[in-house]
Design a protein around this motif. Structure first.
Motif, mmCIF file in Angstrom:
data_model
loop_
_atom_site.group_PDB
_atom_site.id
_atom_site.type_symbol
_atom_site.label_atom_id
_atom_site.label_comp_id
_atom_site.label_asym_id
_atom_site.label_seq_id
_atom_site.Cartn_x
_atom_site.Cartn_y
_atom_site.Cartn_z
ATOM 1 N N ILE A 75 0.813 -1.208 0.000
ATOM 2 C CA ILE A 75 0.000 0.000 0.000
ATOM 3 C C ILE A 75 0.852 1.266 0.000
ATOM 4 O O ILE A 75 0.498 2.262 -0.645
ATOM 5 N N LEU A 76 1.987 1.248 0.688
ATOM 6 C CA LEU A 76 2.856 2.432 0.708
ATOM 7 C C LEU A 76 3.404 2.716 -0.681
ATOM 8 O O LEU A 76 3.394 3.867 -1.140
ATOM 9 N N ARG A 77 3.875 1.685 -1.360
ATOM 10 C CA ARG A 77 4.450 1.842 -2.699
ATOM 11 C C ARG A 77 3.389 2.312 -3.696
ATOM 12 O O ARG A 77 3.678 3.112 -4.584
ATOM 13 N N LEU A 78 2.163 1.840 -3.521
ATOM 14 C CA LEU A 78 1.104 2.127 -4.485
ATOM 15 C C LEU A 78 0.353 3.433 -4.192
ATOM 16 O O LEU A 78 -0.458 3.867 -5.013
ATOM 17 N N ARG A 220 14.301 -11.558 -7.164
ATOM 18 C CA ARG A 220 14.524 -12.926 -6.688
ATOM 19 C C ARG A 220 15.598 -12.939 -5.603
ATOM 20 O O ARG A 220 15.453 -13.616 -4.580
ATOM 21 N N ASN A 221 16.666 -12.185 -5.799
ATOM 22 C CA ASN A 221 17.746 -12.137 -4.813
ATOM 23 C C ASN A 221 17.297 -11.456 -3.524
ATOM 24 O O ASN A 221 17.763 -11.807 -2.435
ATOM 25 N N ILE A 222 16.401 -10.475 -3.637
ATOM 26 C CA ILE A 222 15.862 -9.817 -2.445
ATOM 27 C C ILE A 222 14.996 -10.794 -1.654
ATOM 28 O O ILE A 222 15.148 -10.926 -0.434
ATOM 29 N N TYR A 223 14.094 -11.490 -2.340
ATOM 30 C CA TYR A 223 13.183 -12.402 -1.656
ATOM 31 C C TYR A 223 13.922 -13.586 -1.033
ATOM 32 O O TYR A 223 13.489 -14.139 -0.035
ATOM 33 N N GLU A 224 15.043 -13.964 -1.644
ATOM 34 C CA GLU A 224 15.838 -15.061 -1.101
ATOM 35 C C GLU A 224 16.882 -14.569 -0.102
ATOM 36 O O GLU A 224 17.638 -15.366 0.445
ATOM 37 N N GLU A 225 16.920 -13.238 0.098
ATOM 38 C CA GLU A 225 17.894 -12.618 1.000
ATOM 39 C C GLU A 225 19.320 -13.035 0.650
ATOM 40 O O GLU A 225 20.157 -13.287 1.512
ATOM 41 N N LEU A 285 16.437 3.329 -8.619
ATOM 42 C CA LEU A 285 17.113 2.292 -7.833
ATOM 43 C C LEU A 285 16.699 2.356 -6.363
ATOM 44 O O LEU A 285 16.527 1.316 -5.715
ATOM 45 N N ILE A 286 16.552 3.558 -5.840
ATOM 46 C CA ILE A 286 16.104 3.698 -4.450
ATOM 47 C C ILE A 286 14.713 3.103 -4.277
ATOM 48 O O ILE A 286 14.442 2.348 -3.331
ATOM 49 N N LEU A 287 13.830 3.425 -5.214
ATOM 50 C CA LEU A 287 12.447 2.952 -5.136
ATOM 51 C C LEU A 287 12.372 1.434 -5.256
ATOM 52 O O LEU A 287 11.654 0.774 -4.492
ATOM 53 N N ASN A 288 13.129 0.859 -6.177
ATOM 54 C CA ASN A 288 12.998 -0.568 -6.463
ATOM 55 C C ASN A 288 13.907 -1.461 -5.633
ATOM 56 O O ASN A 288 13.813 -2.674 -5.733
ATOM 57 N N LEU A 290 15.013 -0.253 -2.012
ATOM 58 C CA LEU A 290 14.609 -0.030 -0.624
ATOM 59 C C LEU A 290 13.100 -0.148 -0.435
ATOM 60 O O LEU A 290 12.624 -0.503 0.645
ATOM 61 N N PHE A 291 12.336 0.174 -1.489
ATOM 62 C CA PHE A 291 10.873 0.116 -1.395
ATOM 63 C C PHE A 291 10.321 -0.815 -2.470
ATOM 64 O O PHE A 291 9.329 -0.502 -3.127
ATOM 65 N N HIS A 292 10.973 -1.948 -2.629
ATOM 66 C CA HIS A 292 10.561 -2.907 -3.649
ATOM 67 C C HIS A 292 9.190 -3.495 -3.318
ATOM 68 O O HIS A 292 8.711 -3.405 -2.186
ATOM 69 N N TYR A 293 8.575 -4.113 -4.311
ATOM 70 C CA TYR A 293 7.276 -4.747 -4.094
ATOM 71 C C TYR A 293 7.423 -5.921 -3.135
ATOM 72 O O TYR A 293 8.310 -6.761 -3.286
#
Length: 329
Positions: A75-78, A220-225, A285-288, A290-293
């Motif tokens: 909701i914050l991103r959208l 994918r790398n974000i979700y897999e940390e 890059l900041i948006l996608n 630090l504030f990725h989906y």
């Protein structure tokens, strides 16, 4: 006396309707019985902070995914951050706009130009189109891929091909800094009335499909940390940003916004290279990053288990904390 008994009975009934049964149990267990409001408030706060998110994610991970829940997770991103998407689009389109000389070629100047147009008609221009785009070609591919990169990219490409006209309409609408178009319907009608017709809405689709491969790799790398892989995927995402700029220039070409006609691929490419491929890359890059989906619920079992594990860890740490002992001793 009868009046007093009736009043007390009504009060207890009304009180039971307002409080959760589990909170009643916790209050009675702690001390004092029903009526100790500070116990109720403390219990409610702890429930909202720890138990409620855990139960919500647990249900979300074990039941069919709902788009409404995915939207709520983002909701914050959208909402509040949706105007950053317009800033990025305007920066990408800048070199191809007829109106580019009305504001300086910087992120700050573009942001100021947007805000000067107002909150809803400026900052949030095209936000509803962004929400619709998110709920179709961003969220839905994960319903089917469940963390597999190849499947994710294939489904993403399929949904992109179906919904790409929406991306084109949003891009033109957000890049319109001079209000050449009164509304979205006018964007659609004037975009398809040229020699390319409906195909105009698909200009730039190849660039977007290529870009999606890099975006999905990074998400994918974000979700897999996978932090070491992110050191590779984030720079690659930054480099691939040029594809988005070229896509945007293709989409606005031939419209009232651009001085380049549709179909002049070489001229669009030369103009894009000359005026800069990477305008707006920093906010992008900041948006996608630090504030990725947030799409953990759709991604994979491992990602889901990590989310639940993090909440469980917070609960365990809270139960061991001095604050918890002082509250409930």
């Amino acid at each position: 006396m009868f009046t007093t008994i009736s009043y007390n009975s009504f009060y207890k009934w009304f009180d039971r309707q307002l409080r959760g049964h589990e909170l009643d149990d916790r209050e009675l267990f702690v001390s004092g019985g029903v009526g100790h409001e500070w116990h109720n408030k403390a219990a409610q706060t702890e429930y909202n902070t720890y138990a409620k998110p855990y139960l919500r994610y647990l249900a979300q991970f074990n039941e069919p995914s709902k788009v409404s829940e995915v939207i709520e997770d983002n909701i914050l991103r959208l909402t509040l951050l949706s105007g950053i998407d317009r800033l990025i689009t305007l920066r990408q389109a800048y070199g191809g706009l007829k109106s580019r000389f009305t504001f300086a070629d910087t992120n700050t100047a573009a942001f100021q130009k947007i805000f000067n147009q107002g909150i809803f008609t400026g900052y949030f221009r095209g936000a509803l189109l962004g929400l619709l785009q998110f709920s179709t070609n961003i969220a839905h591919p994960l319903f089917y891929s469940q963390g597999n990169y190849v499947n994710h990219y294939l489904y993403s490409s399929l949904f992109e091909l179906v919904t790409f006209p929406l991306d084109t309409i949003k891009t033109i609408y957000q890049a319109d800094i001079g209000y050449k178009y009164k509304n979205i319907l006018e964007v659609i009608s004037k975009s398809v009335e040229g020699e390319f017709g409906l195909f105009k809405l698909y200009q730039g689709v190849t660039s977007k499909l290529l870009f999606n491969a890099f975006l999905i790799y990074h998400l994918r790398n974000i979700y897999e940390e996978n932090h070491s892989e992110q050191l590779v995927s984030l720079p690659l995402l930054g480099l691939s940003y040029g594809l988005l700029t070229y896509k945007t220039r293709q989409q606005i070409s031939g419209t009232q916004l651009s001085f380049i006609e549709s179909g002049e691929g070489v001229k669009i490419m030369v103009s894009t290279l000359k005026n800069g491929l990477y305008k707006g890359v920093v906010p992008f890059l900041i948006l996608n990053h630090l504030f990725h989906y947030n799409l953990y619920a759709l991604y994979s079992k491992d990602a889901q288990n990590r989310v639940l594990g993090d909440i469980q860890h917070k609960i365990e740490e809270h139960f061991k904390s001095p604050k918890f002992e002082r509250t409930w001793k």
